[in-house]
Scaffold this motif. Structure first.
Motif, PDB file in Angstrom:
ATOM      1  N   GLU A 129     -30.005 -31.026 115.511  1.00 55.82           N
ATOM      2  CA  GLU A 129     -28.963 -31.172 116.601  1.00 55.82           C
ATOM      3  C   GLU A 129     -29.381 -31.550 117.923  1.00 55.82           C
ATOM      4  O   GLU A 129     -29.149 -31.924 118.825  1.00 55.82           O
ATOM      5  N   LEU A 130     -30.638 -30.871 118.225  1.00 54.19           N
ATOM      6  CA  LEU A 130     -31.279 -31.238 119.406  1.00 54.19           C
ATOM      7  C   LEU A 130     -31.661 -32.687 119.698  1.00 54.19           C
ATOM      8  O   LEU A 130     -31.256 -33.140 121.035  1.00 54.19           O
ATOM      9  N   GLN A 132     -30.106 -35.183 118.131  1.00 56.88           N
ATOM     10  CA  GLN A 132     -28.718 -35.959 118.361  1.00 56.88           C
ATOM     11  C   GLN A 132     -28.212 -35.941 119.582  1.00 56.88           C
ATOM     12  O   GLN A 132     -27.713 -36.514 120.213  1.00 56.88           O
ATOM     13  N   HIS A 133     -28.327 -34.604 120.088  1.00 53.27           N
ATOM     14  CA  HIS A 133     -27.944 -34.159 121.578  1.00 53.27           C
ATOM     15  C   HIS A 133     -28.572 -35.063 122.574  1.00 53.27           C
ATOM     16  O   HIS A 133     -27.859 -35.765 123.496  1.00 53.27           O
ATOM     17  N   ALA A 137     -26.189 -37.580 124.707  1.00 57.30           N
ATOM     18  CA  ALA A 137     -25.987 -37.241 126.052  1.00 57.30           C
ATOM     19  C   ALA A 137     -26.969 -37.786 126.997  1.00 57.30           C
ATOM     20  O   ALA A 137     -26.566 -37.434 128.278  1.00 57.30           O
ATOM     21  N   HIS A 138     -28.166 -37.980 126.615  1.00 58.00           N
ATOM     22  CA  HIS A 138     -29.098 -38.081 127.825  1.00 58.00           C
ATOM     23  C   HIS A 138     -29.981 -39.497 127.362  1.00 58.00           C
ATOM     24  O   HIS A 138     -31.090 -39.387 127.772  1.00 58.00           O
ATOM     25  N   ARG A 199     -35.495 -26.291 127.666  1.00 59.92           N
ATOM     26  CA  ARG A 199     -34.507 -26.999 128.590  1.00 59.92           C
ATOM     27  C   ARG A 199     -35.274 -27.256 129.878  1.00 59.92           C
ATOM     28  O   ARG A 199     -35.485 -28.313 130.455  1.00 59.92           O
TER      29      ARG A 199
END
Length: 211
Positions: A129-130, A132-133, A137-138, A199
């Protein structure tokens, strides 16, 4: 996929466990339907040692060229653990004798004792999920990390950049386009222990790339 004598010609889906876990002793428990070929082979073996190989394929959770990130082969001896499964299913135990790995970091072997003592990477549960995010998104910031590659920066800046792998030590990105691709590894200043620390580490990487 669990490969055992007499079951090698079975369809792949019948050789794939419903669930798996590693015990504190380093054995691998594999849950199968009670009539699956590996269960039948272990039943017929009875007291004899039944050799088997658990083949694990690691596929990137994002769309990239050459999507398989690695493979591992856990070889050992297979026995039944009937008291640990509900009716209609059977738990099998694979006692590990040899481990081989071929992945993005290279190829080699691991000792069963080291495998038993190893702890899971703290990001492993959330890696898919990280990644894919990060990709969704970035994407622009991920692509900008190419500026940290020195002489390869010009190429990386114009190529497609996809986050490929993530662990406590850093992020691997695959840059691809115009018939070529390469991976670049971006190490964190120090290993991270959780998503909060990740993060901060990613923020530091993005800041360094934008300067």
């Amino acid at each position: 996929m669990l490969l055992v004598p007499g079951a090698v010609r079975a369809p792949q889906e019948l050789l794939m466990p419903l669930a798996r876990e590693v015990t504190s002793d380093g054995d691998v428990h594999l849950l199968f339907p009670a009539d699956a070929p590996p269960v039948r082979a272990a039943t017929h073996a009875q007291a004899d040692e039944l050799s088997a190989v658990l083949e694990i394929t690691d596929v990137a959770p994002v769309a990239v060229p050459h999507r398989i990130r690695g493979r591992a082969w856990l070889s050992g001896w297979l026995t039944r653990v009937p008291e640990q499964a509900e009716p209609g299913r059977m738990m099998l135990r694979l006692e590990i004798g040899e481990i081989s790995v071929d992945d993005l970091w290279g190829s080699g072997k691991a000792e069963p004792e080291a495998f038993a003592a190893a702890a899971a990477d703290p990001l492993a549960e959330h890696e898919a999920e990280l990644l894919q995010h990060l990709h969704a998104a970035h994407g622009d910031q991920v692509r900008l990390l190419g500026s940290l590659l020195g002489t390869r920066a010009g190429l990386a800046h114009t190529e497609r950049a996809v986050p490929l792998a993530l662990d406590r030590f850093g992020l691997r990105i695959r840059f691809a386009g115009e018939g070529q691709c390469f991976d670049a590894r971006f190490d964190f200043p120090e290993p991270v222990g959780n998503v909060t620390e990740l993060r901060r580490a990613m923020h530091q990487l993005f800041t360094a790339a934008s300067e």
